[in-house]
Design an enzyme around this catalytic site. Structure first.
Site, PDB file in Angstrom:
ATOM      1  N   GLY A 295      14.738  39.873  46.112  1.00 14.62           N
ATOM      2  CA  GLY A 295      13.603  39.601  46.977  1.00 14.62           C
ATOM      3  C   GLY A 295      14.000  38.923  48.281  1.00 14.62           C
TER       4      GLY A 295
ATOM      5  CD  GLU B 260      12.797  43.883  47.521  1.00 13.85           C
ATOM      6  OE1 GLU B 260      12.162  44.947  47.422  1.00 13.85           O
ATOM      7  OE2 GLU B 260      12.812  43.010  46.630  1.00 13.85           O
TER       8      GLU B 260
ATOM      9  CD  GLU C 221      16.109  43.773  43.240  1.00 20.04           C
ATOM     10  OE1 GLU C 221      15.390  43.311  44.128  1.00 20.04           O
ATOM     11  OE2 GLU C 221      17.194  44.359  43.483  1.00 20.04           O
TER      12      GLU C 221
END
Length: 198
Positions: free
Chosen positions: A108, A111, A131
């Protein structure tokens, strides 16, 4: 409070301050990050926004895995939607948002960096979408933004390989715009932000 905000002239510096957890994201941090970005966008005295992490080890090391292990299906979905809400806000900001990647930008965290309009890294920065090693895919828009930024081949390799790359490799494939010494990173970005907002 997990987010610290400071102003340098017309530049808002939003710092994730959870150093003991490598600035990992949980719902509270995401809500605070969202609110601070909104307030910076709405402040007419602010021309640009910088997002960075506390300490010299991590930008954002990803989502809080200990929290994720406890989530049921509904909680997992809500966490994913919240992360997308934050990354969409960053991407759609009317003001430039710059990532100052000062260490680990994984999952994340990567991201969130991808959603920023520009990405500058310190030499010790590390990037990855690991992930897959947890049986997941990037859930905050990484599967869409990564190919647009670095190309489909590099993106697929990172997403299905789950490996971590260093700042030099990130620069080579176009994931970051420039790489600086750790102690110069923020000053260089602030200088650039002032150039584009003057």
């Amino acid at each position: 409070m997990f987010i610290k905000k400071e102003l340098k002239d017309n530049v808002s510096i939003i710092r994730v301050d959870r150093e003991e957890a490598l600035n990992a994201m949980n719902p509270t941090v995401l809500h605070e990050l969202y609110d601070n970005i909104v307030s910076s966008i709405n402040d007419k005295n602010i021309g640009a926004i910088i997002i960075t992490g506390s300490g010299d080890k991590a930008f954002i090391a990803g989502a809080d895995i200990k929290l994720m292990e406890k989530l049921d299906k509904k909680g997992g979905r809500e966490f994913g939607v919240l992360g997308q809400k934050v990354t969409n806000l960053i991407e759609e900001s009317s003001k430039p948002v710059i990532a100052a990647i000062n260490g680990f930008a994984l999952g994340g965290g990567c991201e969130i960096a991808l959603a920023c309009h520009l990405r500058f890294a310190s030499k010790n920065a590390k990037f990855g979408q690991p992930e897959v090693k947890l049986g997941l895919i990037p859930g905050w828009g990484g599967t869409q933004r990564l190919p647009k930024i670095i190309g489909k081949g590099h993106a697929i390799e990172l997403i299905i390989g789950g490996h971590i790359i260093d700042a030099d490799e990130a620069l080579r494939i176009g994931l970051v715009n420039k790489v600086f010494e750790q102690n110069k990173l923020l000053d260089e970005i602030i200088s650039f932000a002032k150039i584009i907002t003057d």
